[in-house]
Design a protein around this motif. Structure first.
Motif, PDB file in Angstrom:
ATOM      1  N   TYR A  89      -2.883 -24.505  -9.472  1.00 35.25           N
ATOM      2  CA  TYR A  89      -4.244 -23.972  -9.514  1.00 35.25           C
ATOM      3  C   TYR A  89      -4.268 -22.531  -9.012  1.00 35.25           C
ATOM      4  N   HIS A  90      -3.605 -22.286  -7.878  1.00 35.74           N
ATOM      5  CA  HIS A  90      -3.577 -20.935  -7.306  1.00 35.74           C
ATOM      6  C   HIS A  90      -2.929 -19.960  -8.286  1.00 35.74           C
ATOM      7  N   GLU A  91      -1.799 -20.329  -8.852  1.00 33.92           N
ATOM      8  CA  GLU A  91      -1.097 -19.465  -9.811  1.00 33.92           C
ATOM      9  C   GLU A  91      -1.936 -19.223 -11.062  1.00 33.92           C
ATOM     10  N   PHE A  92      -2.564 -20.271 -11.563  1.00 34.40           N
ATOM     11  CA  PHE A  92      -3.399 -20.146 -12.756  1.00 34.40           C
ATOM     12  C   PHE A  92      -4.565 -19.191 -12.505  1.00 34.40           C
ATOM     13  N   MET A  93      -5.254 -19.375 -11.397  1.00 34.76           N
ATOM     14  CA  MET A  93      -6.420 -18.539 -11.097  1.00 34.76           C
ATOM     15  C   MET A  93      -6.001 -17.094 -10.835  1.00 34.76           C
ATOM     16  N   LEU A  94      -4.851 -16.886 -10.199  1.00 37.20           N
ATOM     17  CA  LEU A  94      -4.344 -15.541  -9.963  1.00 37.20           C
ATOM     18  C   LEU A  94      -4.048 -14.858 -11.297  1.00 37.20           C
ATOM     19  N   GLU A  95      -3.420 -15.592 -12.203  1.00 35.45           N
ATOM     20  CA  GLU A  95      -3.096 -15.041 -13.515  1.00 35.45           C
ATOM     21  C   GLU A  95      -4.353 -14.697 -14.310  1.00 35.45           C
ATOM     22  N   LYS A  96      -5.343 -15.581 -14.279  1.00 31.20           N
ATOM     23  CA  LYS A  96      -6.546 -15.395 -15.098  1.00 31.20           C
ATOM     24  C   LYS A  96      -7.533 -14.388 -14.508  1.00 31.20           C
ATOM     25  N   THR A  97      -7.606 -14.315 -13.184  1.00 31.01           N
ATOM     26  CA  THR A  97      -8.613 -13.446 -12.561  1.00 31.01           C
ATOM     27  C   THR A  97      -8.011 -12.213 -11.884  1.00 31.01           C
ATOM     28  N   GLU A  98      -6.688 -12.234 -11.672  1.00 36.91           N
ATOM     29  CA  GLU A  98      -5.991 -11.178 -10.935  1.00 36.91           C
ATOM     30  C   GLU A  98      -6.544 -11.025  -9.522  1.00 36.91           C
ATOM     31  N   ARG A  99      -7.054 -12.121  -8.987  1.00 35.83           N
ATOM     32  CA  ARG A  99      -7.561 -12.151  -7.614  1.00 35.83           C
ATOM     33  C   ARG A  99      -6.851 -13.273  -6.872  1.00 35.83           C
ATOM     34  N   ASP A 100      -6.402 -12.975  -5.677  1.00 36.88           N
ATOM     35  CA  ASP A 100      -5.572 -13.907  -4.900  1.00 36.88           C
ATOM     36  C   ASP A 100      -6.401 -14.790  -3.972  1.00 36.88           C
ATOM     37  N   GLU A 101      -7.667 -14.904  -4.228  1.00 39.00           N
ATOM     38  CA  GLU A 101      -8.558 -15.590  -3.285  1.00 39.00           C
ATOM     39  C   GLU A 101      -8.789 -17.071  -3.601  1.00 39.00           C
ATOM     40  N   TYR A 102      -8.265 -17.555  -4.712  1.00 41.04           N
ATOM     41  CA  TYR A 102      -8.562 -18.925  -5.126  1.00 41.04           C
ATOM     42  C   TYR A 102      -7.533 -19.912  -4.582  1.00 41.04           C
ATOM     43  N   GLU A 103      -7.964 -20.705  -3.647  1.00 45.62           N
ATOM     44  CA  GLU A 103      -7.176 -21.791  -3.077  1.00 45.62           C
ATOM     45  C   GLU A 103      -8.046 -23.044  -3.120  1.00 45.62           C
ATOM     46  N   CYS A 104      -7.415 -24.174  -3.285  1.00 44.73           N
ATOM     47  CA  CYS A 104      -8.161 -25.430  -3.277  1.00 44.73           C
ATOM     48  C   CYS A 104      -7.269 -26.511  -2.680  1.00 44.73           C
ATOM     49  N   THR A 105      -7.753 -27.121  -1.613  1.00 41.71           N
ATOM     50  CA  THR A 105      -7.015 -28.244  -1.041  1.00 41.71           C
ATOM     51  C   THR A 105      -7.618 -29.537  -1.579  1.00 41.71           C
ATOM     52  N   LEU A 106      -6.740 -30.446  -1.911  1.00 35.44           N
ATOM     53  CA  LEU A 106      -7.151 -31.720  -2.482  1.00 35.44           C
ATOM     54  C   LEU A 106      -6.867 -32.844  -1.506  1.00 35.44           C
ATOM     55  N   GLU A 107      -7.744 -33.832  -1.523  1.00 34.62           N
ATOM     56  CA  GLU A 107      -7.582 -35.000  -0.656  1.00 34.62           C
ATOM     57  C   GLU A 107      -8.038 -36.228  -1.441  1.00 34.62           C
ATOM     58  N   VAL A 108      -7.223 -37.261  -1.407  1.00 32.98           N
ATOM     59  CA  VAL A 108      -7.597 -38.518  -2.058  1.00 32.98           C
ATOM     60  C   VAL A 108      -8.457 -39.314  -1.085  1.00 32.98           C
ATOM     61  N   ILE A 109      -9.581 -39.797  -1.557  1.00 38.76           N
ATOM     62  CA  ILE A 109     -10.452 -40.646  -0.728  1.00 38.76           C
ATOM     63  C   ILE A 109      -9.758 -41.994  -0.565  1.00 38.76           C
ATOM     64  N   GLU A 110      -9.510 -42.382   0.660  1.00 40.20           N
ATOM     65  CA  GLU A 110      -8.796 -43.632   0.923  1.00 40.20           C
ATOM     66  C   GLU A 110      -9.776 -44.746   1.267  1.00 40.20           C
ATOM     67  N   GLY A 111      -9.458 -45.925   0.815  1.00 36.35           N
ATOM     68  CA  GLY A 111     -10.267 -47.102   1.140  1.00 36.35           C
ATOM     69  C   GLY A 111     -11.401 -47.360   0.159  1.00 36.35           C
ATOM     70  N   THR A 112     -11.737 -46.381  -0.645  1.00 35.16           N
ATOM     71  CA  THR A 112     -12.755 -46.532  -1.684  1.00 35.16           C
ATOM     72  C   THR A 112     -12.105 -46.125  -2.996  1.00 35.16           C
ATOM     73  N   TYR A 113     -12.280 -46.954  -4.018  1.00 39.16           N
ATOM     74  CA  TYR A 113     -11.581 -46.707  -5.266  1.00 39.16           C
ATOM     75  C   TYR A 113     -12.507 -46.836  -6.466  1.00 39.16           C
ATOM     76  N   LEU A 114     -12.100 -46.225  -7.562  1.00 40.01           N
ATOM     77  CA  LEU A 114     -12.800 -46.398  -8.834  1.00 40.01           C
ATOM     78  C   LEU A 114     -12.697 -47.860  -9.249  1.00 40.01           C
ATOM     79  N   LYS A 115     -13.775 -48.416  -9.649  1.00 36.43           N
ATOM     80  CA  LYS A 115     -13.796 -49.812 -10.111  1.00 36.43           C
ATOM     81  C   LYS A 115     -13.995 -49.827 -11.620  1.00 36.43           C
ATOM     82  N   ASP A 116     -13.716 -50.986 -12.215  1.00 34.90           N
ATOM     83  CA  ASP A 116     -13.849 -51.132 -13.664  1.00 34.90           C
ATOM     84  C   ASP A 116     -15.255 -50.810 -14.161  1.00 34.90           C
TER      85      ASP A 116
END
Length: 153
Positions: A89-116
């Motif tokens: 994501y960081h590399e993609f955004m840097l390439e597309k915007t030429e700005r080094d400010e895009y960072e995104c941390t991801l976290e999986v929600i634990e204990g709650t899940y997608l149901k059918d």
């Protein structure tokens, strides 16, 4: 005479529309079954798709931190590629915007899940911002619905 003819033409149009909608619904149900089969029987391709869904959501939301709601059986696999996604994501955004400010941390929600009932068994993810005010549903069934939206009433 003209009124009878007009009624017959309209009735024929309605039958044609009803049959078309029935066929489209049948195709949609077949596609749903294929998505479920893909999730269960072609895990590698399914997980690559989930990774792309997360990446797309990151770009769409442009938030510094996102939480991922996923199916229970996908949790460990998704955790395994979070670091890759964050750097891609960081590399993609840097390439597309030429700005080094895009960072995104991801976290999986634990204990709650997608149901059918949320993803109709097809899989995918739902991403939330840190405060959970912005939601990006990116399930495969949601995508299927979007694909058929313009054709079905």
């Amino acid at each position: 005479m003209n009124i009878k003819k007009s009624k017959k033409i309209n009735a024929a149009r309605l039958r044609k529309m009803e049959e078309r909608n029935k066929c489209l619904l049948d195709v949609k149900m077949i596609m749903k079954e294929k998505l479920i089969d893909e999730r269960v029987n072609n895990r590698e391709r399914y997980l690559a798709t989930v990774k792309n869904l997360i990446f797309q959501s990151m770009i769409k939301l442009l938030e510094p931190s996102l939480k991922i709601l996923c199916r229970e059986e996908d949790e460990e696999d998704i955790k395994g590629f979070l670091e890759d996604l964050q750097s891609e994501y960081h590399e993609f955004m840097l390439e597309k915007t030429e700005r080094d400010e895009y960072e995104c941390t991801l976290e999986v929600i634990e204990g709650t899940y997608l149901k059918d009932d949320q993803d109709m068994g097809c899989g995918g993810v739902i991403l939330y911002t840190e405060n959970q005010r912005i939601v990006c549903p990116n399930t495969l069934f949601n995508r299927l619905n979007l694909a058929f939206e313009e054709f079905l009433p």
